[in-house]
Write a protein that holds these residues in place. Structure first.
Motif, PDB file in Angstrom:
ATOM      1  N   ARG B  11      37.111  33.870  30.821  1.00  0.00           N
ATOM      2  CA  ARG B  11      38.189  34.831  30.552  1.00  0.00           C
ATOM      3  C   ARG B  11      38.194  35.964  31.583  1.00  0.00           C
ATOM      4  N   LEU B  12      37.003  36.489  31.868  1.00  0.00           N
ATOM      5  CA  LEU B  12      36.908  37.593  32.831  1.00  0.00           C
ATOM      6  C   LEU B  12      37.391  37.142  34.213  1.00  0.00           C
ATOM      7  N   VAL B  13      36.968  35.958  34.604  1.00  0.00           N
ATOM      8  CA  VAL B  13      37.390  35.423  35.906  1.00  0.00           C
ATOM      9  C   VAL B  13      38.903  35.187  35.904  1.00  0.00           C
ATOM     10  N   GLY B  14      39.411  34.656  34.784  1.00  0.00           N
ATOM     11  CA  GLY B  14      40.838  34.365  34.662  1.00  0.00           C
ATOM     12  C   GLY B  14      41.719  35.593  34.796  1.00  0.00           C
ATOM     13  N   GLU B  15      41.184  36.742  34.392  1.00  0.00           N
ATOM     14  CA  GLU B  15      41.967  37.985  34.503  1.00  0.00           C
ATOM     15  C   GLU B  15      41.637  38.768  35.777  1.00  0.00           C
ATOM     16  N   ASN B  16      40.882  38.123  36.683  1.00  0.00           N
ATOM     17  CA  ASN B  16      40.515  38.754  37.966  1.00  0.00           C
ATOM     18  C   ASN B  16      39.749  40.064  37.811  1.00  0.00           C
ATOM     19  N   VAL B  17      38.865  40.095  36.826  1.00  0.00           N
ATOM     20  CA  VAL B  17      38.020  41.281  36.650  1.00  0.00           C
ATOM     21  C   VAL B  17      36.975  41.278  37.772  1.00  0.00           C
ATOM     22  N   ASP B  18      36.802  42.446  38.418  1.00  0.00           N
ATOM     23  CA  ASP B  18      35.774  42.557  39.461  1.00  0.00           C
ATOM     24  C   ASP B  18      34.444  42.836  38.792  1.00  0.00           C
ATOM     25  N   PHE B  19      33.570  41.845  38.807  1.00  0.00           N
ATOM     26  CA  PHE B  19      32.255  42.027  38.168  1.00  0.00           C
ATOM     27  C   PHE B  19      31.218  41.130  38.823  1.00  0.00           C
ATOM     28  N   ASP B  48      42.165  50.348  36.857  1.00  0.00           N
ATOM     29  CA  ASP B  48      42.831  49.035  36.955  1.00  0.00           C
ATOM     30  C   ASP B  48      41.911  47.909  36.496  1.00  0.00           C
ATOM     31  N   ASN B  49      40.660  47.971  36.955  1.00  0.00           N
ATOM     32  CA  ASN B  49      39.725  46.894  36.606  1.00  0.00           C
ATOM     33  C   ASN B  49      39.391  46.920  35.114  1.00  0.00           C
ATOM     34  N   LEU B  50      39.259  48.144  34.572  1.00  0.00           N
ATOM     35  CA  LEU B  50      38.970  48.236  33.131  1.00  0.00           C
ATOM     36  C   LEU B  50      40.120  47.673  32.304  1.00  0.00           C
ATOM     37  N   PHE B  51      41.336  47.867  32.765  1.00  0.00           N
ATOM     38  CA  PHE B  51      42.477  47.300  32.029  1.00  0.00           C
ATOM     39  C   PHE B  51      42.486  45.766  32.125  1.00  0.00           C
ATOM     40  N   ARG B  52      42.048  45.242  33.263  1.00  0.00           N
ATOM     41  CA  ARG B  52      41.946  43.771  33.377  1.00  0.00           C
ATOM     42  C   ARG B  52      40.866  43.257  32.424  1.00  0.00           C
ATOM     43  N   LEU B  53      39.763  43.984  32.367  1.00  0.00           N
ATOM     44  CA  LEU B  53      38.676  43.621  31.447  1.00  0.00           C
ATOM     45  C   LEU B  53      39.175  43.650  30.003  1.00  0.00           C
ATOM     46  N   TYR B  54      39.888  44.701  29.691  1.00  0.00           N
ATOM     47  CA  TYR B  54      40.406  44.862  28.329  1.00  0.00           C
ATOM     48  C   TYR B  54      41.351  43.717  27.966  1.00  0.00           C
ATOM     49  N   LYS B  55      42.208  43.360  28.920  1.00  0.00           N
ATOM     50  CA  LYS B  55      43.156  42.267  28.690  1.00  0.00           C
ATOM     51  C   LYS B  55      42.408  40.956  28.416  1.00  0.00           C
ATOM     52  N   ALA B  56      41.294  40.775  29.120  1.00  0.00           N
ATOM     53  CA  ALA B  56      40.515  39.533  28.980  1.00  0.00           C
ATOM     54  C   ALA B  56      39.871  39.399  27.600  1.00  0.00           C
ATOM     55  N   ILE B  57      39.550  40.528  26.972  1.00  0.00           N
ATOM     56  CA  ILE B  57      38.784  40.457  25.715  1.00  0.00           C
ATOM     57  C   ILE B  57      39.500  41.076  24.514  1.00  0.00           C
TER      58      ILE B  57
END
Lengths: 64, 157
Positions: B11-19, B48-57
């Protein structure tokens, strides 16, 4: 004429044999490690998931 | 929902979260035999990255697991810049998001010290073995010292 000593202090390097000995002394199952190293990272993750699921299931289990 | 760390990472990878994957689960990737109950990631705490993370989970009922009442994790434009670390529990397992790794450094340093590892259908950045050992040694808890010895053994095998 005096020459400077070329001796350097090098960090202690531990051999493979000694590292395995150290690991065994610490209670590490080296055979489990070598078996894991033959697996792909994906297989390692999947096996870990099975172990974790079992652990969580046992933790939830009630005594009858 | 079935708890699966792999699905959570997907999920994290799918939402392009930088981690970058760090901690015990990174050890598992390298062959550690320890069972860990959470995923530790070092991530970019930009808004921006936190919002991608949030979207993923967001649909995994994320809660702040360190709070006594397990407060729901909600990300807003107001609070997005306030987090340094996030200790979350989700339907797919515990996820700890860290901005700094003891013994390695901040996100950029951790990124520089990472490898990209390919799994079945995803590519992940994972803290490299040498720096994972450093991080474990820096934690200096008995459990981490033991894992550091195991990782050093993996390096030699």
């Amino acid at each position: 004429m005096k020459t400077k000593s070329k001796t350097k202090t090098v960090g202690k390097k531990i051999s493979r044999k000694d590292q395995i000995k150290k690991a065994k002394a610490c209670g590490i199952d080296v055979s489990a490690l070598t078996a894991n190293l033959r697996r792909t990272p994906y297989e390692r993750i999947m096996r870990h998931q099975v172990a974790l699921d079992t652990f969580l299931m046992l933790r939830k289990a009630k005594r009858i | 929902m079935i708890q699966s760390f792999y699905n959570l990472l997907q999920r994290l990878v799918g939402e392009n979260v930088d981690f970058i994957l760090v901690g015990g689960f990174a050890g598992v990737v390298y062959g550690s035999s320890y069972v860990t109950q959470d995923i530790d990631i070092c991530c970019d705490f930009s808004v921006d990255n936190l919002f991608r993370l949030y979207k993923a989970i967001a649909d995994l009922q994320p809660v702040h697991r360190m709070t006594p009442r397990k407060i729901k994790f909600r990300l807003t434009k107001v609070n997005a810049g306030q987090f340094k670390n996030l200790y979350l529990d989700t339907d797919m397992g515990q996820l700890d998001c860290l901005s700094f790794i003891e013994g390695v450094g901040d996100y950029q340093k951790v990124k520089q010290a990472s490898n990209i590892i390919k799994f079945e259908n995803i590519k992940l950045r994972v803290l490299n073995l040498d720096n994972l050992i450093k991080a474990k040694q820096a934690m200096n808890r008995p459990k981490d010292r033991q894992i550091a010895i195991e990782l050093e053994t993996i390096k030699k095998c």
